[in-house]
Enzyme design. Structure first.
Site, PDB file in Angstrom:
ATOM      1  N   LYS A  62     -12.580 -29.496 -33.765  1.00  0.00           N
ATOM      2  CA  LYS A  62     -13.429 -28.609 -34.568  1.00  0.00           C
ATOM      3  C   LYS A  62     -14.810 -28.366 -33.970  1.00  0.00           C
ATOM      4  O   LYS A  62     -15.443 -27.348 -34.268  1.00  0.00           O
ATOM      5  CB  LYS A  62     -13.576 -29.175 -35.977  1.00  0.00           C
ATOM      6  CG  LYS A  62     -12.326 -29.063 -36.850  1.00  0.00           C
ATOM      7  CD  LYS A  62     -12.116 -27.650 -37.321  1.00  0.00           C
ATOM      8  CE  LYS A  62     -11.033 -27.583 -38.403  1.00  0.00           C
ATOM      9  NZ  LYS A  62     -10.892 -26.237 -38.966  1.00  0.00           N
ATOM     10  N   SER A 320      -4.729 -32.708 -32.817  1.00  0.00           N
ATOM     11  CA  SER A 320      -5.954 -32.028 -33.249  1.00  0.00           C
ATOM     12  C   SER A 320      -7.100 -32.954 -33.609  1.00  0.00           C
ATOM     13  O   SER A 320      -8.266 -32.550 -33.544  1.00  0.00           O
ATOM     14  CB  SER A 320      -5.651 -31.102 -34.433  1.00  0.00           C
ATOM     15  OG  SER A 320      -5.127 -31.840 -35.521  1.00  0.00           O
TER      16      SER A 320
END
Length: 421
Positions: A62, A320
């Site tokens: 992110k 992720s």
């Protein structure tokens, strides 16, 4: 996002914007190194190369999208302050990027967000507001704060600069693995998937991009089936990073065009992969980060385009993130071990006479089942006046075959074990 904004975003020079994002991120985001996975390669029959974004700054991909977006803002916009909504990883990315650009950040997080992610976000200097049960509740409140206080809203996924930042992962994969055939990416709101798909299809369109999502987070599956964004009625998954009820309009438009296939995975699949990554690769992976890994065993069976492509594949699943709290990881490890037959719990009634516990212990020792916990309870027996006692036992085992051997040995010794899990 309004339809005219979606159309405008799609008209950008994607190649130029992706390269610009890569330049902005130099010195901030790590170029995470590809890691071969012999255990997954052997299990699937293909070459599996991990993209470990759990080792990224702030523990998640992110930071890429958040920093690219905030780096694109003017000094005037930065002076207004920034607000966003997030289940955790985007929050840390925005907080980190805002600190680097000397801007004030307010982060709205669902009340269900693990304390680890809340504390980590605060540690970067952001003001954290807990609101609602799901990301969508937090996002609605963040939007209200943006309008009320004049703050710049940095959407966690439905934003062109954000998804271009995430797309730098795709650029790195193409650079590091020139023979890649398939990239597997987890889908929540779609920012990571859309960014990676945009990068892959812009620079090497023959590479397949396959999405992965939990069964309990059906928004993208339903939306693809309908051909338009369809919010999920209910989202139930341990993978809070992809627990999104309403996909992005821009991310859906990109994925609807560029995504080659979608795989759904179970909670058991996710838990097993978290455990496997710890045991075999010494990697801490959060549930959302394990979704793409969990999809690997289903590709040949469920993925239409994968089955049609002959020969050995070179597959890069994107991990992720790795922001998982210790309480959750403890529960996940236990669930994963149970699912793989590494832990077994059973109950057996014994005569309430001396020596019975020793007999059970000897059977277990002979069967090489390591006792983890014992619960000797007179009040759980089937009858209070039968001179019997209930014994609950949790043992460590080596798999389903070993469990069967242990139960068989107990029965051969005259006991009647009832397996609980």
């Amino acid at each position: 996002m309004k339809q005219e904004d979606v159309v405008k975003a799609l008209q950008h020079d994607h190649a130029a914007e992706l390269k610009k994002a890569a330049e902005r991120l130099k010195g901030t985001a790590r170029h995470t190194r590809i890691m071969p996975s012999p255990v997954l390669s052997e299990a699937t029959g293909h070459e599996i190369l991990l993209k470990p974004e759990n080792l990224q700054v702030t523990g998640s991909f992110k930071i890429r999208g958040a920093y690219n977006k905030i780096a694109s803002l003017s000094e005037e916009e930065l002076a207004k302050g920034i607000v966003t909504a997030s289940a955790g990883n985007h929050a840390q990315g925005v907080a980190y990027a805002a600190r680097e650009r000397h801007a004030k950040a307010t982060i709205v997080m669902p009340e269900s967000t693990p304390p680890l992610k809340v504390d980590a976000t605060k540690s970067y200097g952001a003001n954290v507001v807990l609101h609602g049960n799901l990301f969508d509740d937090a996002a609605e409140y963040a939007s209200e704060l943006s309008q009320r206080d004049g703050l710049v809203y940095v959407h966690p996924f439905d934003d062109y600069e954000v998804l271009c930042g995430q797309g730098t992962i795709g650029l790195e994969i193409l650079e590091d693995v020139p023979n890649v055939t398939d990239v597997v990416v987890p889908l929540g709101g779609g920012g990571l998937g859309a960014g990676v798909a945009l990068a892959i299809k812009t620079f090497k369109p023959e590479v397949r991009v396959i999405g992965a999502t939990p069964e309990g987070s059906p928004a993208f599956k339903n939306s693809f089936a309908a051909g338009t964004v369809v919010p999920a009625d209910k989202v139930v998954t341990s993978a809070e990073g992809v627990a999104v009820g309403h996909p992005g309009d821009l991310t859906f438009a990109i994925l609807n065009e560029y995504l080659d296939d979608l795989i759904t995975v179970s909670e058991r699949d996710i838990n097993e992969m978290i455990l496997l990554m710890m045991e075999k690769h010494k990697l801490v992976v959060e549930a959302a980060g394990a979704v793409s890994l969990a999809a690997l065993e289903h590709l040949s069976l469920r993925s239409r385009v994968f089955a049609q492509a002959k020969g050995k594949h070179v597959i890069v699943p994107i991990i992720s993130g790795g922001n998982i709290d210790t309480v959750t990881i403890g529960a996940v490890i236990q669930k994963g071990m149970i699912a793989r037959g590494r832990i077994m719990n059973f109950e057996v009634e014994l005569p309430d006479t001396p020596g019975q516990l020793v007999k059970v212990a000897q059977v277990l020792a002979d069967a090489r089942a390591n006792v983890i916990e014992l619960n000797h309870d007179q009040f759980k027996a089937s009858g209070h006046y039968t001179d019997s006692v209930s014994l609950g036992v949790t043992v460590e085992t080596n798999g389903p075959d070993h469990i069967a051997q242990v139960l068989k040995a107990l029965k051969a010794a005259g006991f009647d074990p009832k397996r609980i899990y």
